[in-house]
Write a protein that holds these residues in place. Structure first.
Motif, mmCIF file in Angstrom:
data_model
loop_
_atom_site.group_PDB
_atom_site.id
_atom_site.type_symbol
_atom_site.label_atom_id
_atom_site.label_comp_id
_atom_site.label_asym_id
_atom_site.label_seq_id
_atom_site.Cartn_x
_atom_site.Cartn_y
_atom_site.Cartn_z
ATOM 1 N N TRP A 1 42.556 -10.269 54.611
ATOM 2 C CA TRP A 1 42.879 -9.336 53.528
ATOM 3 C C TRP A 1 41.840 -9.533 52.436
ATOM 4 O O TRP A 1 41.607 -10.647 51.982
ATOM 5 C CB TRP A 1 44.278 -9.610 52.955
ATOM 6 C CG TRP A 1 45.404 -9.373 53.905
ATOM 7 C CD1 TRP A 1 46.194 -8.252 53.988
ATOM 8 C CD2 TRP A 1 45.902 -10.265 54.911
ATOM 9 N NE1 TRP A 1 47.140 -8.403 54.974
ATOM 10 C CE2 TRP A 1 46.987 -9.624 55.560
ATOM 11 C CE3 TRP A 1 45.545 -11.548 55.333
ATOM 12 C CZ2 TRP A 1 47.708 -10.230 56.599
ATOM 13 C CZ3 TRP A 1 46.245 -12.140 56.358
ATOM 14 C CH2 TRP A 1 47.318 -11.486 56.983
ATOM 15 N N SER A 2 41.243 -8.462 51.968
ATOM 16 C CA SER A 2 40.144 -8.524 51.021
ATOM 17 C C SER A 2 40.556 -9.169 49.699
ATOM 18 O O SER A 2 41.676 -8.997 49.220
ATOM 19 C CB SER A 2 39.615 -7.113 50.747
ATOM 20 O OG SER A 2 38.641 -7.139 49.724
ATOM 21 N N TYR A 3 39.603 -9.886 49.110
ATOM 22 C CA TYR A 3 39.800 -10.417 47.758
ATOM 23 C C TYR A 3 39.869 -9.295 46.724
ATOM 24 O O TYR A 3 40.333 -9.511 45.598
ATOM 25 C CB TYR A 3 38.627 -11.332 47.385
ATOM 26 C CG TYR A 3 38.609 -12.689 48.035
ATOM 27 C CD1 TYR A 3 39.724 -13.524 48.041
ATOM 28 C CD2 TYR A 3 37.436 -13.170 48.626
ATOM 29 C CE1 TYR A 3 39.680 -14.794 48.610
ATOM 30 C CE2 TYR A 3 37.376 -14.427 49.203
ATOM 31 C CZ TYR A 3 38.509 -15.239 49.185
ATOM 32 O OH TYR A 3 38.451 -16.486 49.751
ATOM 33 N N ARG A 4 39.390 -8.125 47.077
ATOM 34 C CA ARG A 4 39.293 -7.031 46.099
ATOM 35 C C ARG A 4 40.643 -6.446 45.710
ATOM 36 O O ARG A 4 40.781 -5.810 44.673
ATOM 37 C CB ARG A 4 38.398 -5.915 46.656
ATOM 38 C CG ARG A 4 36.955 -6.359 46.866
ATOM 39 C CD ARG A 4 36.122 -5.279 47.534
ATOM 40 N NE ARG A 4 34.779 -5.741 47.839
ATOM 41 C CZ ARG A 4 33.874 -5.032 48.496
ATOM 42 N NH1 ARG A 4 34.180 -3.817 48.934
ATOM 43 N NH2 ARG A 4 32.675 -5.533 48.725
ATOM 44 N N ALA A 5 41.654 -6.644 46.543
ATOM 45 C CA ALA A 5 42.979 -6.093 46.247
ATOM 46 C C ALA A 5 43.647 -6.917 45.147
ATOM 47 O O ALA A 5 43.677 -8.152 45.202
ATOM 48 C CB ALA A 5 43.853 -6.108 47.495
ATOM 49 N N ALA A 6 44.179 -6.236 44.144
ATOM 50 C CA ALA A 6 44.866 -6.923 43.053
ATOM 51 C C ALA A 6 46.068 -7.697 43.576
ATOM 52 O O ALA A 6 46.359 -8.808 43.129
ATOM 53 C CB ALA A 6 45.296 -5.920 41.987
ATOM 54 N N ASP A 7 46.786 -7.113 44.521
ATOM 55 C CA ASP A 7 47.919 -7.773 45.158
ATOM 56 C C ASP A 7 47.782 -7.552 46.660
ATOM 57 O O ASP A 7 48.249 -6.553 47.199
ATOM 58 C CB ASP A 7 49.240 -7.209 44.635
ATOM 59 C CG ASP A 7 50.461 -7.972 45.149
ATOM 60 O OD1 ASP A 7 50.347 -8.622 46.204
ATOM 61 O OD2 ASP A 7 51.515 -7.906 44.504
#
Length: 262
Positions: free
Chosen positions: A206-212
């Protein structure tokens, strides 16, 4: 004797030494294969892992990038490595168990952001790496072999959060999926994770870019456990430790497990 193997892109083994220790303590796989260690072998905290019972290790490393390691409670011998696509990267290492099973630990190049080898040389390197893997496995015809690692490709439609939206995104493009399929066929490998969990959405990254990341759940299954047909039937209990993605200062990958009764 059954053994459990786990594979995990740790995204810096020195930075996340504590997370590796937590996994080894809480989950206690017999063998843990790490990718993207980002350190020379002499800088990896192998003594700390040995103190937890993982007294056997084979590894290849380099400063700041790549790096693969196999930590084991069980005796293993170094079975070599190969510089696929002659990139000069530490992306493969192999170990052999006393029962004759060979474990291959791979970190396939991510391939950059643009799925075009002319515009993006990193994408070409990824395809060349996979082609070299195909040729090698076709020649070697491996048996009693397990292949694990971050292969950086989510091959199935239910290995990504949106097949349609990711068709032009590196890691799920048709050419990558085709190349991974050819690599699997060349070694006659069975996808153990999907043998055990044949249906449903399944992710390991899961990408680090997602806030949650948990709520958005826009994942991809980039991390794999394969085995040759002669031992694939002995595999069971596959799972992804999703909770590890939520640990403090986590890797963007979660560990993937499988057990073999061999």
């Amino acid at each position: 004797m059954p053994f459990t193997i786990a594979t995990w892109n740790i995204n810096s083994v020195r930075l996340r030494e504590g997370l590796v220790a937590k996994l080894l303590t809480d989950e206690a796989p017999d063998i843990l294969c790490l990718q993207e260690c980002k350190a020379p072998v002499d800088k990896m905290p192998l003594q700390a892992f040995a103190a937890l019972g993982y007294t056997h290790c084979v590894a290849r490393g380099q400063k700041g990038y790549n790096g693969v390691a196999i930590l084991s409670k069980l005796p293993i011998e170094d079975a070599g490595d190969r510089d696929f696509a002659t990139l000069g990267h530490a992306r493969h290492v192999a170990a052999r168990l006393e029962n004759g099973v060979t474990i291959h630990n791979f970190y396939v190049p991510a391939g950059g952001d643009i799925p075009d080898r002319e515009q993006n040389p990193k994408f070409g390197q990824k395809l060349d790496f996979l082609t070299d893997m195909q040729h090698w496995f076709a020649a070697e015809r491996p048996h009693k072999a397990i292949l694990v690692g971050d292969l950086n490709i989510a091959p199935r439609e239910d290995d990504v959060w949106s097949h349609k939206q990711l068709l032009k995104i590196v890691s799920h493009t048709p050419i990558e999926v085709e190349q991974l399929g050819r690599t699997q066929e060349a070694g006659r490998f069975v996808d153990i994770t999907r043998q055990d969990i044949p249906q449903g959405l399944l992710y390991s990254w899961w990408s680090y870019r997602a806030a949650d990341w948990d709520a958005a759940d826009k994942g991809r299954r980039l991390d794999h456990v394969w085995a040759t047909p002669d031992i694939a039937g002995a595999a069971h209990s596959s799972r992804v430790l999703r909770d590890a993605r939520g640990w403090e200062q986590p890797s963007d990958h979660a560990p993937v497990f499988a057990t073999f009764d061999l």
